[in-house]
Enzyme design. Structure first.
Site, PDB file in Angstrom:
ATOM      1  N   ASP A 163       0.819  -1.209   0.000  1.00 13.45           N
ATOM      2  CA  ASP A 163       0.000   0.000   0.000  1.00 13.45           C
ATOM      3  C   ASP A 163       0.856   1.265   0.000  1.00 13.45           C
ATOM      4  O   ASP A 163       0.743   2.122   0.871  1.00 13.45           O
ATOM      5  CB  ASP A 163      -0.946  -0.021   1.205  1.00 13.45           C
ATOM      6  CG  ASP A 163      -1.973   1.097   1.151  1.00 13.45           C
ATOM      7  OD1 ASP A 163      -2.326   1.511   0.034  1.00 13.45           O
ATOM      8  OD2 ASP A 163      -2.410   1.557   2.220  1.00 13.45           O
ATOM      9  N   GLU A 407       4.386  -7.965   7.157  1.00 14.51           N
ATOM     10  CA  GLU A 407       3.059  -8.522   6.953  1.00 14.51           C
ATOM     11  C   GLU A 407       3.009  -9.706   5.997  1.00 14.51           C
ATOM     12  O   GLU A 407       2.150  -9.772   5.110  1.00 14.51           O
ATOM     13  CB  GLU A 407       2.091  -7.430   6.496  1.00 14.51           C
ATOM     14  CG  GLU A 407       1.929  -6.317   7.518  1.00 14.51           C
ATOM     15  CD  GLU A 407       0.850  -5.308   7.158  1.00 14.51           C
ATOM     16  OE1 GLU A 407       0.312  -5.376   6.032  1.00 14.51           O
ATOM     17  OE2 GLU A 407       0.517  -4.461   8.014  1.00 14.51           O
ATOM     18  N   TYR A 461      -4.769  -2.987  13.689  1.00 17.03           N
ATOM     19  CA  TYR A 461      -5.699  -1.941  13.264  1.00 17.03           C
ATOM     20  C   TYR A 461      -7.089  -2.140  13.852  1.00 17.03           C
ATOM     21  O   TYR A 461      -8.099  -1.876  13.196  1.00 17.03           O
ATOM     22  CB  TYR A 461      -5.732  -1.873  11.732  1.00 17.03           C
ATOM     23  CG  TYR A 461      -4.450  -1.289  11.189  1.00 17.03           C
ATOM     24  CD1 TYR A 461      -4.220   0.071  11.243  1.00 17.03           C
ATOM     25  CD2 TYR A 461      -3.444  -2.111  10.677  1.00 17.03           C
ATOM     26  CE1 TYR A 461      -3.033   0.621  10.781  1.00 17.03           C
ATOM     27  CE2 TYR A 461      -2.265  -1.576  10.218  1.00 17.03           C
ATOM     28  CZ  TYR A 461      -2.056  -0.209  10.269  1.00 17.03           C
ATOM     29  OH  TYR A 461      -0.873   0.331   9.819  1.00 17.03           O
ATOM     30  N   GLU A 497       2.851  -1.096  13.952  1.00 19.22           N
ATOM     31  CA  GLU A 497       1.895  -0.253  13.234  1.00 19.22           C
ATOM     32  C   GLU A 497       0.594  -0.209  14.011  1.00 19.22           C
ATOM     33  O   GLU A 497       0.105  -1.243  14.471  1.00 19.22           O
ATOM     34  CB  GLU A 497       1.602  -0.766  11.815  1.00 19.22           C
ATOM     35  CG  GLU A 497       2.748  -0.659  10.837  1.00 19.22           C
ATOM     36  CD  GLU A 497       2.353  -1.091   9.426  1.00 19.22           C
ATOM     37  OE1 GLU A 497       1.130  -1.052   9.109  1.00 19.22           O
ATOM     38  OE2 GLU A 497       3.240  -1.471   8.652  1.00 19.22           O
TER      39      GLU A 497
END
Length: 587
Positions: A163, A407, A461, A497
């Protein structure tokens, strides 16, 4: 690979500036041998810079394939009888280089340097033509991976599984430098601390000769130790330690037989993992900072000293002490600055996008999982990326840990099979630092490979991609998961993150998603959970600043998770973090 430097025995010439430049959408250049003369229909392109946004055309921004760079290079007349080397600090993602009509180098990997000896081809005092073709295509065998689709009208479209925008070109400096023919080829330094004494363990190699002398001086230039062997240990009583917030550096000079010498900055410090603690110089360290990107308007990933110094000033203002080089090695100038200023770095390879389960939301039509698409060639490219990262950055005291991937699809048995030899290779390349990878949104019971690593690094997240808008549930489930990671592994945990997108200037009394208020409240919910879990030793917010991404209806003008805008204006979250990091958690 040693950086070019100027010493009594070495000289360097910067080749930065405007180069002739040509897009090659039809791949004509190699077939027509464009390196044999001036590039056809060339424009001008600054180096270093990403080429994508400079021409202000859609063709350049979306280009997939070869681009060509060319310039004339005059070799200094005083370099007669010396070894002459052409060096590229980075070319994304693969490059071929010619000096006049002779191919002199090939390299794959967009973020690490390569160089070539051109001594036999150059004539001091005369000019030569340097031509470089740079290919920005990502394939299943590249790191990072991608897929190139050929459309019915013949155009190419790049799909990739990370991303951030696939900026490409000559992102970093280009050099021509000279050394004696007998020269210092490599130096490896590790350090340790015992009480008030420091030890500098070194190994040096000389091409065409032997090491004559090794001298260690302190920051004031006073000699502290000396040896006459190619490897050994230098003892430094009452050593001034490199430590977070205080980047004290010694200078190690290695002299070769004959006339060459090389000076290496050395920070004496120790790094260790002890149970669930991360120790620097024997003291627990808590990471406060960010995942970042090399990303700026117009320049893309092109290195710029002005922007670098400003970013470090913002890190100091906000109270950060560390960052991760997400998701690739940054320019070495960045690490040198971190060395001098005591900023702690987690250094990461370009192995991002090894997870189609996540990427399918960005790129429709992906294979069922990454390990159905990659093969031994991908793993070999990943291994080279690890080895080249360590070879370049092994001597930076700011680098305290290697991250070998971001990831990956770590729930599948194939992932462990793929990564286990890479972990062993990373440990073989450097035994002095812990190793990690950034794991994404998988509960500990499903992860198949975190036991291979020294530190648990989690990208989470909750409240954004999961339980969007429900911060009560997000905080509760995050805390429960962190306790479970601590129970199962007993290792330090860094949240590498966490965050939420926020459109600058969008406000709401109800703090709904995409507002600056919601970004603040989400960070505060995470911080409450962190503070209740003793094994958490770090918090890296995603992201330092907004950044460019590929096209997608879920990304309006890029990723907005920055606490600073892309042009480095603070959002409300930046002020909230400053309060936490400078007032509440100043450790």
């Amino acid at each position: 690979m040693l950086r070019p430097q100027e010493t009594p025995s070495r000289e360097r010439v910067s080749l930065n500036g405007l180069w002739a430049f040509a897009l090659d959408p039809g791949d004509r250049g190699r077939a027509e041998e464009w390196w044999r003369g001036p590039l056809p229909d060339a424009s001008e392109m600054p180096v270093p810079a990403s080429f994508n946004d400079v021409p202000a055309t859609r063709d350049a921004h979306d280009h997939v394939g070869d681009v060509w760079y060319q310039r004339q290079v005059r070799v200094p007349a005083g370099w007669e009888g010396r070894r002459v080397v052409l060096r590229f600090d980075a070319a994304a993602h693969r490059a071929v280089v010619w000096w006049n009509d002779v191919e002199v180098a090939r390299h794959e990997g967009g973020y690490t340097p390569f160089e070539c000896d051109v001594t036999s081809l150059v004539r001091p005092g005369e000019a030569g033509r340097v031509t470089v073709v740079v290919d920005n295509r990502l394939t299943p065998a590249s790191i990072p991976p991608g897929i190139v689709d050929v459309l019915p009208d013949g155009r190419r479209r790049q799909r990739y599984f990370h991303d951030f925008f696939n900026y490409a070109g000559l992102h970093r400096a280009v050099w021509l430098y000279a050394t004696p023919h007998t020269y210092v080829e490599d130096i490896t330094v590790t350090t340790s601390v015992h009480g008030t004494s420091g030890q500098v363990h070194y190994r040096a190699s000389v091409a065409g000769g032997e090491v004559a002398e090794v001298v260690l001086r302190d920051a004031e230039g006073v000699e502290r130790a000396r040896a006459a062997t190619a490897s050994g240990t230098l003892d430094v009583p009452d050593a001034s330690l490199w430590q977070p917030g205080h980047g004290y550096l010694y200078r190690l000079e290695v002299r070769a037989e004959g006339s060459d010498s090389y000076e290496l900055p050395v920070g004496i410090r120790s790094v260790a993992v002890d149970g669930d603690r991360f120790l620097i110089n024997g003291e627990p360290f808590y990471f406060r900072g960010f995942g970042k990107h090399e990303d700026n308007p117009v320049r893309g990933k092109g290195h710029d000293d002005v922007l670098m110094v400003h970013d470090f000033a913002l890190l100091e203002w906000i109270g950060a002490n560390s960052f991760r080089t997400s998701h690739y090695p940054y320019a070495e100038e960045v690490l040198e600055y971190a060395d001098r200023h005591g900023i702690v770095v987690i250094d990461e390879t370009p192995a991002v996008g090894l997870n189609f389960e996540i990427a399918h939301t960005l790129v429709p039509g992906d294979p069922p999982h990454i390990f159905a698409a990659i093969d031994d060639a991908t793993q070999a490219a990943h291994l080279r990326a690890i080895e080249e990262l360590v070879a370049r950055d092994k001597n930076h005291p700011s680098v305290v840990m290697w991250s070998i991937a971001n990831e990956p699809d770590s729930a599948r048995p194939e992932c462990r099979t793929y990564f286990e030899p890479l972990v062993h290779a990373a440990r073989a390349a450097d035994t002095s630092r812990p190793i990690c990878f950034a794991q994404v949104q998988l509960p500990p019971a499903q992860d198949v490979m975190s036991d291979l690593f020294d530190v648990i690094c989690l990208n989470r997240y909750n409240g954004w991609y999961i339980d969007t808008g429900d911060l009560v549930t997000a905080e509760r489930e995050l805390e429960a998961e962190l306790h479970e990671w601590a129970r199962l592994h007993g290792k330090p945990i860094i949240i590498t993150e966490y965050g939420a997108d926020a459109i600058p200037g969008v406000h709401s009394v109800s703090a709904g998603p995409w507002t600056e208020e919601y970004q603040v409240e989400l960070l505060e919910a995470f911080h409450r959970a962190f503070d209740r879990v003793e094994s958490v030793v770090g918090e890296h917010v995603w992201n330092f600043a907004d950044f460019a991404t590929g096209y997608g209806v879920n990304r309006v003008d890029g990723n907005k998770k920055g606490v600073f805008t892309r042009d480095r204006r603070p959002k409300a979250a930046a002020h909230a973090l400053r309060r936490r990091w400078t007032e509440e958690k100043a450790v």
